[in-house]
Scaffold this active site. Structure first.
Site, PDB file in Angstrom:
ATOM      1  N   LYS A   1     -32.302 -36.562 -18.188  1.00  0.00           N
ATOM      2  CA  LYS A   1     -31.245 -36.030 -18.821  1.00  0.00           C
ATOM      3  C   LYS A   1     -31.401 -36.223 -20.307  1.00  0.00           C
ATOM      4  O   LYS A   1     -31.927 -37.419 -20.665  1.00  0.00           O
ATOM      5  CB  LYS A   1     -29.851 -36.411 -18.355  1.00  0.00           C
TER       6      LYS A   1
ATOM      7  N   GLY B   1     -16.791 -39.796 -24.496  1.00  0.00           N
ATOM      8  CA  GLY B   1     -15.819 -40.846 -24.263  1.00  0.00           C
ATOM      9  C   GLY B   1     -14.507 -40.288 -24.752  1.00  0.00           C
ATOM     10  O   GLY B   1     -13.648 -41.325 -24.967  1.00  0.00           O
TER      11      GLY B   1
ATOM     12  N   ALA C   1     -19.361 -34.723 -20.732  1.00  0.00           N
ATOM     13  CA  ALA C   1     -18.670 -35.412 -21.876  1.00  0.00           C
ATOM     14  C   ALA C   1     -17.315 -34.745 -22.081  1.00  0.00           C
ATOM     15  O   ALA C   1     -17.105 -33.321 -21.936  1.00  0.00           O
ATOM     16  CB  ALA C   1     -19.474 -35.385 -23.183  1.00  0.00           C
ATOM     17  N   GLY C   2     -16.432 -35.781 -22.159  1.00  0.00           N
ATOM     18  CA  GLY C   2     -15.097 -35.248 -22.521  1.00  0.00           C
ATOM     19  C   GLY C   2     -13.999 -35.182 -21.356  1.00  0.00           C
ATOM     20  O   GLY C   2     -12.637 -35.315 -21.936  1.00  0.00           O
TER      21      GLY C   2
ATOM     22  N   ASN D   1     -18.617 -40.723 -17.246  1.00  0.00           N
ATOM     23  CA  ASN D   1     -18.778 -41.772 -17.057  1.00  0.00           C
ATOM     24  C   ASN D   1     -17.623 -42.499 -17.407  1.00  0.00           C
ATOM     25  O   ASN D   1     -16.913 -43.508 -16.730  1.00  0.00           O
ATOM     26  CB  ASN D   1     -20.045 -42.289 -17.947  1.00  0.00           C
ATOM     27  N   THR D   2     -17.137 -42.473 -18.661  1.00  0.00           N
ATOM     28  CA  THR D   2     -15.974 -43.348 -19.311  1.00  0.00           C
ATOM     29  C   THR D   2     -14.780 -42.866 -18.582  1.00  0.00           C
ATOM     30  O   THR D   2     -13.708 -43.823 -18.118  1.00  0.00           O
ATOM     31  CB  THR D   2     -15.998 -43.039 -20.952  1.00  0.00           C
TER      32      THR D   2
END
Length: 265
Positions: free
Chosen positions: A107, A168, A194-195, A216-217
């Site tokens: 990635k 994040g 993301a987001g 992830n977050t």
């Protein structure tokens, strides 16, 4: 939990077949035990690892993530988080290939600056071209620009991963129209990266027609990460099934659930 008919709806990346369309990261957890528990609850098969921040064998004196997430159970997707130029990103991918016995799936992310963590698209494109030429199979993080997404596909990336919102941020899908345009033109898997903040965000991404969601977050920063991981698993499945089913048209006014023709006066 996978969709009941997942056998005729495969998720294919670089000619590899996966059942889960949820991809997850390994950062920000309180411990490696929590990391493992959350990832197991997510049902994810592809797990992305920041090579510059995570030990997967570089340091024999530190805990090795691969002892908790063995490669015979998970596809480890090394990423270039923390890289701000093409040269560093390419070097990081080559290190990952050495650590993972020649594995070529990576990635790519090349960031512009620390405040927003938005991609530096010119450096990303340069790195993608170099990595593809060097035999890597590149899944690439980029902004939600359809033109750049198309260009990254043209240089040979095996998956394009537009952001839903800044890394994040948990803001969800900020610009669904750009994502839809990317989807309409793409010939490779499109994975929102993301987001995402909660399960409904993941479902929205899948309902748009995205091939997968990476996060992830949203899991690691939840009050109960393992439970959130399970929620995300179900949201991705539900969103994919809703996309395949085809939603009803939106209407301004009511429409009776039961037919009125032939009703007794």
């Amino acid at each position: 939990m996978n969709a009941p008919d997942s056998t005729d709806d495969p998720f294919l990346v670089a000619n590899r077949r996966f059942e889960s369309r949820l991809l997850v990261g390994t950062g920000k957890y309180e411990s490696l035990d929590e990391t493992r528990a959350a990832i197991e609850a997510s049902g994810a098969e592809i797990v992305t690892v920041a090579i510059r921040r995570t030990n997967i064998g570089q340091d024999p004196d530190e805990p090795n993530l691969l002892d908790y997430l063995p490669r015979d159970r998970f596809t480890i997707l090394p990423n270039t988080a923390g890289c701000y130029d093409a040269a560093t990103a390419v070097r990081t991918c080559r290190l990952a290939r050495e650590l993972l016995d020649g594995a070529s799936l990576v990635k790519l992310e090349v960031l512009a600056e620390d405040k927003t963590l938005l991609p530096n698209v010119t450096e990303t494109l340069t790195a993608a071209e170099r990595l593809v030429a060097d035999g890597f199979e590149v899944m690439v993080y980029t902004n939600d620009d359809p033109v750049m997404a198309r260009r990254l596909e043209e240089v040979g990336c095996v998956s394009v991963m537009p952001l839903a919102a800044p890394i994040g941020s948990g803001l969800g899908i900020c610009n669904p129209w750009n994502i839809l345009t990317i989807l309409e033109e793409a010939k490779v898997p499109i994975v929102v990266d993301a987001g995402v903040g909660t399960a409904s965000d993941a479902a929205v991404a899948m309902e748009l027609g995205c091939d997968g969601v990476l996060m992830n977050t949203a899991i690691a920063a939840a009050r109960r990460p393992v439970l959130m991981a399970s929620a995300m698993k179900h949201a991705v499945v539900a969103g994919r099934e809703a996309f395949r089913a085809g939603r009803m048209p939106r209407r301004r006014f009511a429409s009776a659930s039961s037919p009125v023709e032939g009703a007794i006066a």
